[in-house]
Design a protein around this motif. Structure first.
Motif, mmCIF file in Angstrom:
data_model
loop_
_atom_site.group_PDB
_atom_site.id
_atom_site.type_symbol
_atom_site.label_atom_id
_atom_site.label_comp_id
_atom_site.label_asym_id
_atom_site.label_seq_id
_atom_site.Cartn_x
_atom_site.Cartn_y
_atom_site.Cartn_z
ATOM 1 N N GLY A 191 0.796 -1.222 0.000
ATOM 2 C CA GLY A 191 0.000 0.000 0.000
ATOM 3 C C GLY A 191 0.821 1.260 0.000
ATOM 4 N N THR A 192 2.037 1.211 -0.537
ATOM 5 C CA THR A 192 2.871 2.402 -0.591
ATOM 6 C C THR A 192 3.863 2.263 -1.736
ATOM 7 N N CYS A 193 4.539 3.355 -2.045
ATOM 8 C CA CYS A 193 5.533 3.339 -3.105
ATOM 9 C C CYS A 193 6.865 2.824 -2.563
ATOM 10 N N ILE A 194 7.589 2.126 -3.413
ATOM 11 C CA ILE A 194 8.923 1.660 -3.078
ATOM 12 C C ILE A 194 9.916 2.610 -3.732
ATOM 13 N N GLY A 195 10.759 3.199 -2.916
ATOM 14 C CA GLY A 195 11.702 4.183 -3.422
ATOM 15 C C GLY A 195 13.001 4.181 -2.640
ATOM 16 N N PHE A 196 13.624 5.338 -2.578
ATOM 17 C CA PHE A 196 14.980 5.454 -2.034
ATOM 18 C C PHE A 196 15.068 4.997 -0.580
ATOM 19 N N LYS A 197 14.135 5.414 0.265
ATOM 20 C CA LYS A 197 14.269 5.188 1.698
ATOM 21 C C LYS A 197 13.743 3.834 2.172
ATOM 22 N N ASN A 198 12.920 3.172 1.394
ATOM 23 C CA ASN A 198 12.346 1.909 1.882
ATOM 24 C C ASN A 198 12.585 0.726 0.954
ATOM 25 N N GLN A 199 13.399 0.905 -0.091
ATOM 26 C CA GLN A 199 13.643 -0.209 -1.002
ATOM 27 C C GLN A 199 14.393 -1.336 -0.312
ATOM 28 N N ARG A 200 15.341 -1.011 0.572
ATOM 29 C CA ARG A 200 16.106 -2.042 1.263
ATOM 30 C C ARG A 200 15.194 -2.929 2.113
ATOM 31 N N TYR A 201 14.202 -2.317 2.748
ATOM 32 C CA TYR A 201 13.280 -3.082 3.581
ATOM 33 C C TYR A 201 12.336 -3.918 2.730
ATOM 34 N N PHE A 202 11.962 -3.405 1.580
ATOM 35 C CA PHE A 202 11.085 -4.167 0.693
ATOM 36 C C PHE A 202 11.787 -5.421 0.190
ATOM 37 N N ILE A 203 13.071 -5.318 -0.136
ATOM 38 C CA ILE A 203 13.807 -6.480 -0.630
ATOM 39 C C ILE A 203 13.945 -7.526 0.472
ATOM 40 N N ILE A 204 14.243 -7.082 1.687
ATOM 41 C CA ILE A 204 14.372 -8.032 2.797
ATOM 42 C C ILE A 204 13.011 -8.641 3.125
ATOM 43 N N LEU A 205 11.951 -7.839 3.039
ATOM 44 C CA LEU A 205 10.598 -8.369 3.254
ATOM 45 C C LEU A 205 10.279 -9.441 2.222
ATOM 46 N N ALA A 206 10.660 -9.208 0.974
ATOM 47 C CA ALA A 206 10.435 -10.220 -0.066
ATOM 48 C C ALA A 206 11.217 -11.493 0.230
ATOM 49 N N PHE A 207 12.436 -11.339 0.764
ATOM 50 C CA PHE A 207 13.250 -12.516 1.110
ATOM 51 C C PHE A 207 12.581 -13.339 2.211
ATOM 52 N N TYR A 208 12.165 -12.673 3.302
ATOM 53 C CA TYR A 208 11.541 -13.400 4.404
ATOM 54 C C TYR A 208 10.163 -13.939 4.014
#
Length: 347
Positions: free
Chosen positions: A187-204
């Protein structure tokens, strides 16, 4: 020559137009401003995620692990439960970071950057502008942060200039720094500040989806399948039998989880692999999809540090933003060649 309207004149007009509004209307406009169209879908997916995380952790600790590892000693079962809790906590922590870190480009008054004064009505790609950090003779200082001012763009929706690699999102109604894509599941955009967390979330999510999917399927096969029929695994039939007392709530939760876990793990794995490939190239999904003229000259290791910070592999163990911050500020990019997006003329 287009009519040039400075910032103070625009602010005056906006202020005058708001004088006649009631306090209730001002409050309503304040909270309605920038609200995306998919609020209902966003809250539904977030509620589903919370429900899935809580119920999945409960059934895993109380039923799945004791049943599947019943031949192991209690200490082994205990450490397996600790590992399950560790996976769940990391997934939830990164999920919260994806949502809470605002990756939009904010307008500030003390930033000496490229500022667009007006847009030509006949040619929107050609606008009149000036550099706020220029000296009294109109020259740009050599040590200015705006040396690459020509690659800045102007968002006619947000009515402000935006740095390179920032793009407007129609759902968030904001300009996103280094916009990658809009994730409807979070429910949000993936960009500079939260891309690292999105990738780790996808991993887990990949690990949890496939691992818990196997645990759930194994439990259902051993306990539920011998005393059921094939149609019981269809959610409408399962819900019907739950209402009329033919299936208990535990069985319904397990069948419900089985419909979500494996697809979630497969989709998350696709996101994780694609994101790792794109990060290694120093690009974003938006730049690839829109064919934005961006060329990365940095090595792969620097591209990963740009997203995850130093010692980027530690992000897979715990959220490392507090210790290892990103090197860039989201506005200027070393080792990136960005073509000019607009034609600029002197006022």
């Amino acid at each position: 020559m287009p009519h040039v309207m400075n910032a103070s004149h625009r602010v005056t007009i906006e202020t005058d137009s708001n004088k006649d509004l009631s306090f209730k209307e001002k409050v309503r406009r304040h909270f309605a401003k920038g609200r995306p169209k998919d609020d209902k879908a966003k809250y539904i997916t977030r509620t589903l995620f919370v429900f899935q995380a809580i119920t999945q952790l409960h059934v895993s600790l109380k039923f799945l692990v004791p049943h599947i590892f019943q031949d192991y000693d209690p200490w082994t079962q205990y450490y397996i439960k600790v590992g399950v809790c560790y996976l769940c906590i990391n997934a939830v922590a990164n999920w919260l970071c994806v949502m809470l870190y605002d990756t939009s480009f904010q307008r500030t008054k003390d930033r000496p950057e490229y500022y667009v004064e007006a847009v030509c009505e006949n040619n929107p790609d050609h606008f009149v502008g000036r550099i706020e950090s220029q000296d009294k003779n109109g020259n740009i200082p050599s040590n200015s942060d705006t040396d690459d001012w020509s690659s800045w763009d102007y968002c006619t929706i947000c009515q402000m200039s935006t740095p390179p690699r920032a793009h407007h999102c129609d759902y968030c109604k904001k300009c996103i720094l280094k916009r990658d894509h809009h994730c409807f599941m979070v429910g949000t955009c993936i960009g500079f500040k939260n891309q690292r967390y999105f990738i780790i979330l996808a991993f887990y999510s990949t690990v949890i989806g496939l691992l818990e999917g196997y645990f759930t399927g194994k439990y259902l096969y051993d306990v539920f399948v011998p005393n059921s029929c094939f149609t019981d695994f269809f959610l409408p039939v399962t819900f019907y039998r739950l209402i009329f007392g033919n299936i208990d709530i535990l069985t319904f939760l397990l069948i419900f989880h089985s419909h979500l876990l494996v697809p979630m793990g497969l989709i998350a794995s696709i996101y994780f692999v694609s994101q790792m490939i794109i990060v290694s190239q120093g690009l974003t999904i938006y730049e690839i999809a829109k064919k934005v003229a961006v060329k990365c000259t940095r090595p792969v290791s620097e591209n990963f540090r740009s997203v995850f910070g130093d010692f980027w592999g530690l992000n897979f163990l715990f959220p490392a933003q507090i210790i290892f911050r990103q090197r860039e500020d989201g506005k200027s990019w070393d080792g990136m060649k960005i073509m000019k997006r607009t034609k600029v003329a002197k006022s």
